[in-house]
Write a protein that holds these residues in place. Sequence first.
Motif, PDB file in Angstrom:
ATOM      1  N   SER A 127      24.639  80.157  11.703  1.00 58.15           N
ATOM      2  CA  SER A 127      25.499  79.163  12.257  1.00 58.15           C
ATOM      3  C   SER A 127      25.584  79.376  13.671  1.00 58.15           C
ATOM      4  N   GLU A 155      24.562  60.640  12.359  1.00 58.87           N
ATOM      5  CA  GLU A 155      24.042  60.774  11.098  1.00 58.87           C
ATOM      6  C   GLU A 155      22.751  61.096  10.965  1.00 58.87           C
ATOM      7  N   THR A 164      26.971  69.536   9.628  1.00 61.12           N
ATOM      8  CA  THR A 164      27.543  69.261   8.355  1.00 61.12           C
ATOM      9  C   THR A 164      28.533  67.997   8.286  1.00 61.12           C
ATOM     10  N   ALA A 165      28.998  67.615   7.296  1.00 59.73           N
ATOM     11  CA  ALA A 165      29.805  66.496   7.236  1.00 59.73           C
ATOM     12  C   ALA A 165      31.192  66.886   7.591  1.00 59.73           C
ATOM     13  N   ASP A 166      31.714  68.193   7.650  1.00 59.38           N
ATOM     14  CA  ASP A 166      32.919  68.422   8.141  1.00 59.38           C
ATOM     15  C   ASP A 166      32.901  68.423   9.711  1.00 59.38           C
ATOM     16  N   GLU A 167      31.683  68.697  10.280  1.00 55.52           N
ATOM     17  CA  GLU A 167      31.595  68.860  11.583  1.00 55.52           C
ATOM     18  C   GLU A 167      31.495  67.375  12.327  1.00 55.52           C
ATOM     19  N   GLU A 169      32.982  64.930  10.922  1.00 51.79           N
ATOM     20  CA  GLU A 169      34.147  64.237  10.763  1.00 51.79           C
ATOM     21  C   GLU A 169      35.059  64.828  11.972  1.00 51.79           C
ATOM     22  N   VAL A 170      35.139  66.073  12.213  1.00 52.73           N
ATOM     23  CA  VAL A 170      35.598  66.617  13.502  1.00 52.73           C
ATOM     24  C   VAL A 170      35.201  66.247  14.762  1.00 52.73           C
ATOM     25  N   SER A 173      36.554  62.518  14.918  1.00 58.43           N
ATOM     26  CA  SER A 173      38.088  62.627  15.259  1.00 58.43           C
ATOM     27  C   SER A 173      38.571  62.914  16.575  1.00 58.43           C
ATOM     28  N   TRP A 188      32.773  75.498  18.705  1.00 55.82           N
ATOM     29  CA  TRP A 188      32.618  75.969  17.408  1.00 55.82           C
ATOM     30  C   TRP A 188      31.949  77.452  17.473  1.00 55.82           C
TER      31      TRP A 188
END
Length: 548
Positions: A127, A155, A164-167, A169-170, A173, A188
């Motif tokens: 990571s 995308e 990732t999907a969470d990243e 989204e962040v 946001s 991160w």
Amino acid sequence: MTVSYQSKVSSSSSAGFTKLLFLWRGSLYQVLYRELLLFMVAFVIISALYRNAFTDAQKEIFEKIVRYCDAFISQLPLSFILGFYVTYVAKRWWNQYLAIPWPDRAMHVISMYVEGNDDYGCMIRRSLMRYLILTLILVLRSISSPVKKRFPTLEHVAESGYMTADEIEVFYSLPKVEFNTYWVPCTWFISLLKEARKSKRIEDSEGVKLIMQEFIDFRSKCGFLWSYDWISIPLAYTQVVTIATYSFFITAVVGRQYVEGSNKMLQTELDVYIPVFTIVQFLFFMGLLKVAEQLINPFGDDEEDFELNYLIDRHTKAAYLAVDYLAKIKIPLVKDIYFNELEVSIPYTSASVPFKKKSHRGSVHHMPVPEDQHMMFLPEIIEEADPDRSRSRRTSMCSTKSEGKIKPNRDKFNDSYGIMQVVQQRTTSNGCGEVGGGQNSNAPAKRGGGGFRQLAQRKSDAAQPVVLVSMTRRPSYNSGQWKPFKWKSSDSGEQRRASVGGGGRRPEQHQQTDVDLQKADRPETSATVVPEGRVNAAFVPDRLQHDV
């Protein structure tokens, strides 16, 4: 996309660079053939009109225009303007390549200090490297058209496995800002590094420091890439060079025409339809301008632009391989094939034998030095004399007149630099063996004219013993450092002969030198008497020497 021709010029030959003139990809002809074809067509059309379509009056006017244009061309300093601009662009082009970050140093440090071969340890290492490469991708999406075509949206970045999907989204946001947010994955990275430290996956605090140093270097280079795209060469400068080059050849289409009665230099009837030297000028000046066009933005899709998509693939594969697979492999420790050999002989193939050369040991390694010049001595120290006092006193350190003034400084200087003092003693005629000579009996003799050599060649004289105070640096047996050592002779010839011949032993009375008087607080040591005319005291065997 970068054209490499290093293998074709690996060795100098009669053909040399001539072989490169027949290459097409990335060549001058590929870049200029359109402009050159247009220039020659325009030149031929104007030449045909002058000879076949113009009247005599029109020809006369055209000849005046030709002479005017030719005079304008000779006044334009195109070579200076274009040469300076291309040099600046080429330097900027190479600096942009050096600004591209490579994750190799970071992946080695992370693999070293982030412990654990379990899934959690591998996830931390992978990571951390993924966040670094993601930062590079987000920067290149902003400045490079090939990378933007590969990742048009976030995308596509997530689909490639870098987010990732969470990243995502962040990332979405975040509040709407007017600046680039390529640095978000860097935060991160720092958060994950702190978590690894708290979970004892990084036991050494120095490891955290080294990882952060590599991270900061990687982050700084990403900022340099973005800054190079933001701050360009001033547009006016580029426009000046472009206008000067194109105006030169637009004018040359007319000014280099061959007209009747022309007295222009280096122009013959061969230039009627094919302007040979004008074409050579076109290839030179217009070629330099095209080189600048290719180098000014190396993040595009020209032949000489950087292969950024390849670098992304290479960095990703190398980073994951280093921190995951190779970090788990334990290579057994074995002795190499040259383990017990002092003289290592490394084999060559038959093709590489001609390239084995003797090593360079130095330009004067084999220079002979005559044996009669091997003797070492301290030459006389000559100081600059004060013009106002040169007649009143001597400035030599061994001068008797200035003995009282410079004695403390002289002793400190001699003790620091290891200067040898030679003190000649004279005995009185009273027959008692006492040293006499008045106030100047301990005055040091002036060095010069041979030094050690004269001292070694002097005949032995029992009535005139010589005191040797050697400040030569020698290694101490205890501390391993260099310390001074010295010898002293006895006062009388009888004591000296008794000491050398093994006679009766009695306390020896040593003649104190100036150094001893000034260094009274130093502990006294035993001295070895050296007869005159024998070997130099500096070369007495170690068993006769004592450290001070």
